[in-house]
Each structure stands twice: as structure tokens, then as C-alpha cells.
Design a protein around this motif. Structure first.
Motif, PDB file in Angstrom:
ATOM      1  N   ALA A 102      21.121   9.008 -31.243  1.00  0.00           N
ATOM      2  CA  ALA A 102      21.693   9.506 -32.495  1.00  0.00           C
ATOM      3  C   ALA A 102      22.990   8.786 -32.801  1.00  0.00           C
ATOM      4  O   ALA A 102      23.283   8.447 -33.934  1.00  0.00           O
ATOM      5  CB  ALA A 102      21.923  11.008 -32.402  1.00  0.00           C
ATOM      6  N   TRP A 103      23.743   8.540 -31.751  1.00  0.00           N
ATOM      7  CA  TRP A 103      25.032   7.885 -31.983  1.00  0.00           C
ATOM      8  C   TRP A 103      24.860   6.431 -32.372  1.00  0.00           C
ATOM      9  O   TRP A 103      25.592   5.913 -33.198  1.00  0.00           O
ATOM     10  CB  TRP A 103      25.906   8.021 -30.753  1.00  0.00           C
ATOM     11  CG  TRP A 103      26.415   9.403 -30.671  1.00  0.00           C
ATOM     12  CD1 TRP A 103      26.061  10.353 -29.773  1.00  0.00           C
ATOM     13  CD2 TRP A 103      27.307  10.031 -31.583  1.00  0.00           C
ATOM     14  NE1 TRP A 103      26.695  11.520 -30.066  1.00  0.00           N
ATOM     15  CE2 TRP A 103      27.468  11.369 -31.164  1.00  0.00           C
ATOM     16  CE3 TRP A 103      27.999   9.594 -32.720  1.00  0.00           C
ATOM     17  CZ2 TRP A 103      28.285  12.251 -31.828  1.00  0.00           C
ATOM     18  CZ3 TRP A 103      28.810  10.483 -33.381  1.00  0.00           C
ATOM     19  CH2 TRP A 103      28.945  11.794 -32.938  1.00  0.00           C
ATOM     20  N   ALA A 104      23.904   5.800 -31.778  1.00  0.00           N
ATOM     21  CA  ALA A 104      23.666   4.414 -32.174  1.00  0.00           C
ATOM     22  C   ALA A 104      23.294   4.369 -33.642  1.00  0.00           C
ATOM     23  O   ALA A 104      23.695   3.484 -34.380  1.00  0.00           O
ATOM     24  CB  ALA A 104      22.542   3.816 -31.325  1.00  0.00           C
ATOM     25  N   ALA A 105      22.542   5.373 -34.087  1.00  0.00           N
ATOM     26  CA  ALA A 105      22.092   5.374 -35.467  1.00  0.00           C
ATOM     27  C   ALA A 105      23.228   5.611 -36.443  1.00  0.00           C
ATOM     28  O   ALA A 105      23.240   5.061 -37.526  1.00  0.00           O
ATOM     29  CB  ALA A 105      21.012   6.439 -35.662  1.00  0.00           C
ATOM     30  N   VAL A 106      24.191   6.440 -36.068  1.00  0.00           N
ATOM     31  CA  VAL A 106      25.255   6.705 -37.024  1.00  0.00           C
ATOM     32  C   VAL A 106      26.440   5.766 -36.844  1.00  0.00           C
ATOM     33  O   VAL A 106      27.399   5.833 -37.574  1.00  0.00           O
ATOM     34  CB  VAL A 106      25.778   8.161 -36.932  1.00  0.00           C
ATOM     35  CG1 VAL A 106      24.672   9.129 -37.257  1.00  0.00           C
ATOM     36  CG2 VAL A 106      26.390   8.428 -35.590  1.00  0.00           C
ATOM     37  N   ALA A 107      26.332   4.891 -35.878  1.00  0.00           N
ATOM     38  CA  ALA A 107      27.479   4.034 -35.608  1.00  0.00           C
ATOM     39  C   ALA A 107      27.880   3.220 -36.822  1.00  0.00           C
ATOM     40  O   ALA A 107      29.040   2.887 -37.004  1.00  0.00           O
ATOM     41  CB  ALA A 107      27.177   3.097 -34.441  1.00  0.00           C
ATOM     42  N   THR A 108      26.926   2.924 -37.671  1.00  0.00           N
ATOM     43  CA  THR A 108      27.281   2.139 -38.849  1.00  0.00           C
ATOM     44  C   THR A 108      27.953   2.987 -39.915  1.00  0.00           C
ATOM     45  O   THR A 108      28.446   2.472 -40.887  1.00  0.00           O
ATOM     46  CB  THR A 108      26.032   1.496 -39.460  1.00  0.00           C
ATOM     47  OG1 THR A 108      25.065   2.524 -39.673  1.00  0.00           O
ATOM     48  CG2 THR A 108      25.469   0.430 -38.567  1.00  0.00           C
ATOM     49  N   ALA A 109      27.972   4.289 -39.734  1.00  0.00           N
ATOM     50  CA  ALA A 109      28.577   5.135 -40.758  1.00  0.00           C
ATOM     51  C   ALA A 109      30.093   5.034 -40.733  1.00  0.00           C
ATOM     52  O   ALA A 109      30.757   5.290 -41.712  1.00  0.00           O
ATOM     53  CB  ALA A 109      28.153   6.586 -40.566  1.00  0.00           C
ATOM     54  N   ALA A 110      30.622   4.668 -39.614  1.00  0.00           N
ATOM     55  CA  ALA A 110      32.071   4.594 -39.524  1.00  0.00           C
ATOM     56  C   ALA A 110      32.467   3.210 -39.062  1.00  0.00           C
ATOM     57  O   ALA A 110      31.677   2.488 -38.496  1.00  0.00           O
ATOM     58  CB  ALA A 110      32.580   5.624 -38.520  1.00  0.00           C
ATOM     59  N   PRO A 133      23.175  -0.330 -29.343  1.00  0.00           N
ATOM     60  CA  PRO A 133      23.227  -0.120 -30.785  1.00  0.00           C
ATOM     61  C   PRO A 133      22.443  -1.212 -31.514  1.00  0.00           C
ATOM     62  O   PRO A 133      22.375  -2.349 -31.046  1.00  0.00           O
ATOM     63  CB  PRO A 133      24.717  -0.229 -31.112  1.00  0.00           C
ATOM     64  CG  PRO A 133      25.424  -0.104 -29.820  1.00  0.00           C
ATOM     65  CD  PRO A 133      24.483  -0.528 -28.745  1.00  0.00           C
ATOM     66  N   GLY A 155      20.809  -2.571 -35.608  1.00  0.00           N
ATOM     67  CA  GLY A 155      20.706  -2.387 -37.048  1.00  0.00           C
ATOM     68  C   GLY A 155      21.947  -2.746 -37.840  1.00  0.00           C
ATOM     69  O   GLY A 155      21.951  -2.628 -39.057  1.00  0.00           O
TER      70      GLY A 155
END
Lengths: 381, 197
Positions: A61-69, A148, A150
Motif C-alpha cells: 500500500a505504501w509503495a502505491a501511495v508513495a507517488t502521492a507525496a 516501489p 510506477g
């Protein structure tokens, strides 16, 4: 709590003094701002994630949202690119809307790659799915966490100056399964945007990074690490690779470099230990990087970057097309071995210029090897 | 043995704002899940919240713990948070509450002590070296706790009267009174200092 004033309070007074008109309020605001600016907290996002993730095993999940910040952590000290309350938008525009950054427009296709790694490109690549289910018994590669994936761009470190120090650029990600492998292939590809940067590594389009239990494992071909180099340059080159893959993987763990599948390999003729960790930033990183030169507003340039100097004061010098100095001034970055962002806005008439940001020479010209500054050329409208 | 992994997160936002892969809109807190909320808010507010907490606790490492707890609490509460757009206000409130809890556990004598001596040539000393700043901050640190809290929330965190009242759980009238008293004390202290040769 009570809606009534404290018993010992007199009747309410007028509105709170505005710092723009009340000198005491202004002095207080400025002093508080200075004290707040001086706070350099360590990063705790990882600890927060560990607390909030306690009930979950997967880190995907964290890898997926890593691009959000856009948290940019350089070694131990960390800096959110975001300033003030402008959340992600600020970051995105600051990093992609400017010139000279080594970043090109991200391809929309990169966005769809997470979770669907290109199988078959290399057998050693660990797809995120496989990595999240632990696989006891197999050594090192493949037993660690998902890397991570993407990101449209990945961090790549280059060498510059003499002695050679690290400079970072962001480059468009390739089509490998994860960001660290993309970054590794980019560093081996050796195409820095800034002509002052270089890399001794040879190309290897099938090099991979995999996450082990306690390390990252880098697999490269012998042809990528051949040729002659001085010992000091080999140390710098190995740090270049270690900084790149740990940056793209988002973890500061030891890196095991394998050449043609062999551990403790020869790299440029020198033997490597089993693993290599990041050297202290202050030892290997250039004192100043220019990460953005924004000429979007006519009549000025905004130069941003990351650096470190005695008392935090870097020096910028602007020269015109003929090489004559036009202006110079200070840029406030990190002090005492910490690296922090700087930003200076320099008014300039229309024309072509080069800006140099460097650590001022404190030795009075005594010491020979002054670390290299970073230069970028730009055109003011 | 797993070595402690330190975040390097040397990463960059990709294509900018908009709908990300997992369906959240980077600009709209209502679409975030708890993990996304923590990540985005951390990037934007971590440092500032630690600075705010440090105004209360007097040093950074406790302040970091307080703010870390606030983020964990936000994550836990995220699905039940009525107004996600005010998540920052929630964080700030949690930080102020946490910092005040810390202070309650400290000896009263310690409560108003100024910031510890910074390391020589530390960034803190650099920033605070301005003589006027030092005077103002010393005067601030000598004020009664409630006055100091109101002034910090107003002139550092830039909160409105109403927000300060809600954060501290006191009335707006009390906010005004504490602010005016505190500022008057600072003004008197600064004038006296300037008059001293």
C-alpha cells in the motif's frame, strides 16, 4: 471546555493586534518564524508507517501511495519539497514546470505499470506480488519487500568535479518492474542532462535490483564495470550506484553488488566487500546542486537547489554570455553537514546567463581542492 | 537480524496532481484513504508541526514524538473523521494536546525554561542569533503558559481567534485577554531593554 472567560479575566479586549501594524506583534512573529525555521526535525514517516501498519503485513500500500507525496530525503536529513500549505500541486509544478532539471514530461504510460510488472524482461526481477508473500528458504534476493514501482521519474546520481562528488538528477523511468531497477539502468546508461556530470559505468539494459532481507542486491554485467579508474574514483563510482538504488528504493540499507552473478566482485579492477552502504552525505555529496532554474517570469530567474555550507551560506554568481560577472549573492542552505534546500530569486535583464552555486572558499585560497559548484545556463525573457 | 531501515524516499511526484493509480485524487482529501492522508499531510506539514510542538515542549525530539503520535492518531481516526478537509486542524489540535500533556508531566519549574543551549554554530543558533529575536523569545518564554500558548498559536501557527479558542478549549474572550496581556508584557520588556545602555 467552558465558553466563559476564566474567572480572573477582565472583559474581552479588542481584536488581536495585526503583526503588519503592531511592532511588538511583528517582532514576535518574526522571532517565532526564525525559531521555527531553525527546527530541522528528523524524518519519522517510516516510524509512523510502522505504527499504522502494525496490523498489516504488506508494504505494498505504501509503495502505491508513495507517488502521492514528494518527500525528498537526502541521507539522514529530509526535506519535504512542499512549502507552506501548498500540498502536492506545488511540488508537481515546481519540479516539472521548470527547465534544466533533467526531468522530461512523464509519460502517462508509466502510470499503469504498478502491479503489472513486465514479466520476462529479466528472470531475476521480483514482481511486487511475489515479494509480499514471504518465501522462507531462498537466500537474499526475492525474500525482501516489494520495491516501489510506477514513478514517472527516478533519481540518478552522477559524478562531477575533482575530487569527484555526487550530483543528482531525475530522469524518466524506463519500463522495468520497479523504480530502483529503472534508476540502476539509467545510471549505467550514463546520459546526464547536465554536460558537467559524468559516469564511469558502462551500459547494461538488463541490470536488476532486488530486495533482500536486509539489503538491496544489484546485478550487473561485467562489461558495465570494466575499464581503468583511480581508486578514489572507484569509491565515488560505487557510492554513485549505492546512492542511486537506495534513493529509488526509498530505503537506506546496505547494497550488495554482484557482477555476472558473483558476490564480492571486481569493479574497475578493484575488489568490493560483500555489501556497501551509503557514505555520509557530507563526504560524498557535492556541496551544492541546482535542481531547478525557473525563468517563467520575465526579468528574473528563480534558482532552487540543495546544499550545505559553513553557516549554511552558499554563494551564487551569475555570468553573461561573454563570461563577465553580472551579479552575485548568498543562498541560504543547510549548515554543519546537513543539506537543505535553497531558493534565490535574481532580477536580471533579458539575456543568456550561467549561474554558478558553490560553497564559498573559506580557506582564503590556501587549500587546493575546493569542491566543485554546480552550474546551469538559462535565458531570461 | 533486520537492520533498522531508514527512509530515503528520494522520490519525486510523477505526473502531478490528478487521479492517481489507486483512485484517489491528490487534491481532494475526501477521496484519500488513511495511508494516503498520512503520506500527503506528512509531506506538507511535518516540519511545521514539529516546529509548533517545539514551541510548547522546548526541544525537538519530544516535539517529533508528539507530532508522530498525532499522525498515528489521525490514521486511526481517518475513516470516522467527519470533516476530512479539516484534517490539518485535527493534527494541530492533537499536537497541541500532546505537547501540553508532555508539559503536565514535567516539573512546574521546568515548564518555562528557555530552549536548551543549541550546539555551537547549530542552525538554531544561526537563526536565533539576531539580538532582537533573542530578546523577544526570552520574553515570550518567560510568560505564563496560557499567554505563551495563545501568542504562539496566533503569531507562529497563524490561527484565528476562533481556532485558538477551539484548540485550547477556552473562550474567544479569554484568547483576546491572554494575547493582549502577553503582548503588553513583551512590549514592556522590550522597551525596558532598549532603555538599558
Amino acid at each position: 471546555m467552558s465558553d466563559r472567560p476564566d474567572p480572573d479575566d477582565p472583559a474581552p479586549a479588542g481584536p488581536l493586534p495585526d503583526p503588519d501594524t503592531d511592532p511588538t506583534a511583528r517582532a514576535l512573529r518574526d522571532a517565532l518564524a526564525a525559531r521555527a525555521d531553525a527546527v530541522q526535525p528528523t524524518e519519522r514517516l517510516q516510524e509512523i508507517r510502522m505504527s499504522t501498519n502494525a496490523s498489516r503485513r504488506s508494504t505494498r500500500a505504501w509503495a502505491a501511495v508513495a507517488t502521492a507525496a514528494a518527500v525528498v530525503v537526502v541521507g539522514g536529513s529530509a526535506f519535504a519539497l512542499t512549502r507552506g500549505d501548498g500540498a502536492v500541486r506545488t511540488v508537481a509544478s515546481a519540479s516539472t514546470g521548470t527547465t534544466q532539471q533533467g526531468t522530461t514530461s512523464p509519460s502517462p504510460a508509466q502510470d499503469a505499470t504498478t502491479g503489472a510488472p513486465a514479466e520476462g524482461t529479466t528472470g531475476a526481477t521480483t514482481p511486487p506480488e511475489a515479494a509480499s508473500t514471504s518465501d522462507p528458504g531462498t537466500p537474499a534476493a526475492g525474500t525482501g519487500q516489494a520495491l516501489p514501482a510506477g514513478s514517472a521519474t527516478v533519481p540518478v546520481y552522477w559524478l562531477g568535479g575533482d575530487p569527484q562528488l555526487l550530483f543528482r538528477e531525475y530522469v524518466p523511468a524506463g519500463d522495468a518492474a520497479d523504480d530502483a531497477t529503472n534508476a540502476l539502468r539509467a545510471v549505467l546508461g550514463g546520459q546526464p542532462s547536465d554536460p558537467d556530470y559524468a559516469s564511469p559505468w558502462g551500459p547494461d539494459a538488463s541490470a536488476t535490483v532486488t530486495a533482500g532481507e536486509d539489503r538491496l542486491v544489484v546485478d550487473i554485467a561485467a562489461s558495465a564495470a570494466s575499464g581503468d579508474a583511480k581508486a578514489g574514483d572507484v569509491t565515488a563510482a560505487v557510492q554513485q550506484l549505492v546512492y542511486t538504488v537506495t534513493a529509488a528504493a526509498g530505503e537506506d540499507v546496505p547494497v550488495e553488488i554482484r557482477v555476472d552473478g558473483r558476490s564480492e566482485p571486481l569493479v574497475f579492477g578493484y575488489a568490493l566487500p560483500e555489501t556497501v552502504s551509503r557514505a555520509p552525505q557530507a563526504d560524498v555529496q557535492a556541496p551544492a546542486w541546482i535542481t531547478s532554474v525557473d525563468t517563467g517570469t520575465p526579468g528574473q530567474v528563480v534558482v532552487e537547489g540543495v546544499g550545505s555550507a559553513f553557516e549554511g551560506t552558499l554563494l551564487y554568481t551569475v555570468t553573461d554570455a561573454s563570461g563577465a560577472e553580472v551579479t552575485r549573492g548568498p543562498a541560504q542552505a543547510g549548515a554543519n553537514g546537513t543539506f537543505a534546500e535553497f531558493s534565490v530569486t535574481i532580477p536580471l535583464p533579458a539575456g543568456e546567463y550561467t549561474v554558478l552555486v558553490e560553497r564559498p572558499d573559506e580557506s582564503g585560497g590556501e587549500a587546493g581542492a575546493q569542491p566543485a559548484g554546480d552550474t546551469k545556463s538559462f535565458t531570461v525573457r | 537480524m533486520l537492520r533498522a531501515r531508514r527512509a530515503v524516499a528520494d522520490r519525486q511526484v510523477g505526473p502531478g496532481p490528478g487521479v492517481a493509480r489507486d483512485g484517489h485524487d491528490a487534491d481532494d482529501p475526501r477521496t484519500w484513504d488513511a495511508d494516503t492522508a498520512v503520506t500527503v499531510l506528512y509531506a506538507a506539514h511535518w516540519r511545521r508541526l514539529v516546529a509548533l510542538a517545539a514551541e510548547f515542549t522546548g526541544e525537538t525530539s519530544t516535539a517529533e514524538e508528539v507530532v508522530q503520535e498525532a499522525f498515528v492518531a489521525l490514521h486511526r481516526r481517518w475513516r470516522r473523521l467527519d470533516d476530512r478537509a479539516s484534517a490539518v486542524a485535527y493534527l494541530r489540535q492533537a499536537v497541541v494536546n500532546g505537547a501540553r500533556d508532555v508539559l503536565r508531566h514535567r516539573a512546574v519549574a521546568d515548564r518555562r525554561r528557555p530552549l536548551p543551549d543549541p550546539a555551537p554554530e547549530g542552525p538554531e543558533e544561526r537563526a536565533v542569533r539576531s539580538a532582537e529575536h533573542r530578546l523577544v523569545l526570552a520574553a515570550l518564554d518567560g510568560l505564563p503558559a496560557r499567554q505563551r500558548e495563545v501568542l504562539v498559536l496566533r503569531y507562529s501557527a497563524d490561527l484565528s481567534e476562533q481556532d485558538i479558542a477551539e484548540t485550547l478549549g477556552i473562550s474567544r474572550g479569554a484568547v483576546k485577554t491572554h494575547a493582549h496581556r502577553g503582548l503588553a508584557a513583551l512590549r514592556a520588556g522590550l522597551t525596558r531593554q532598549e532603555g538599558t545602555p
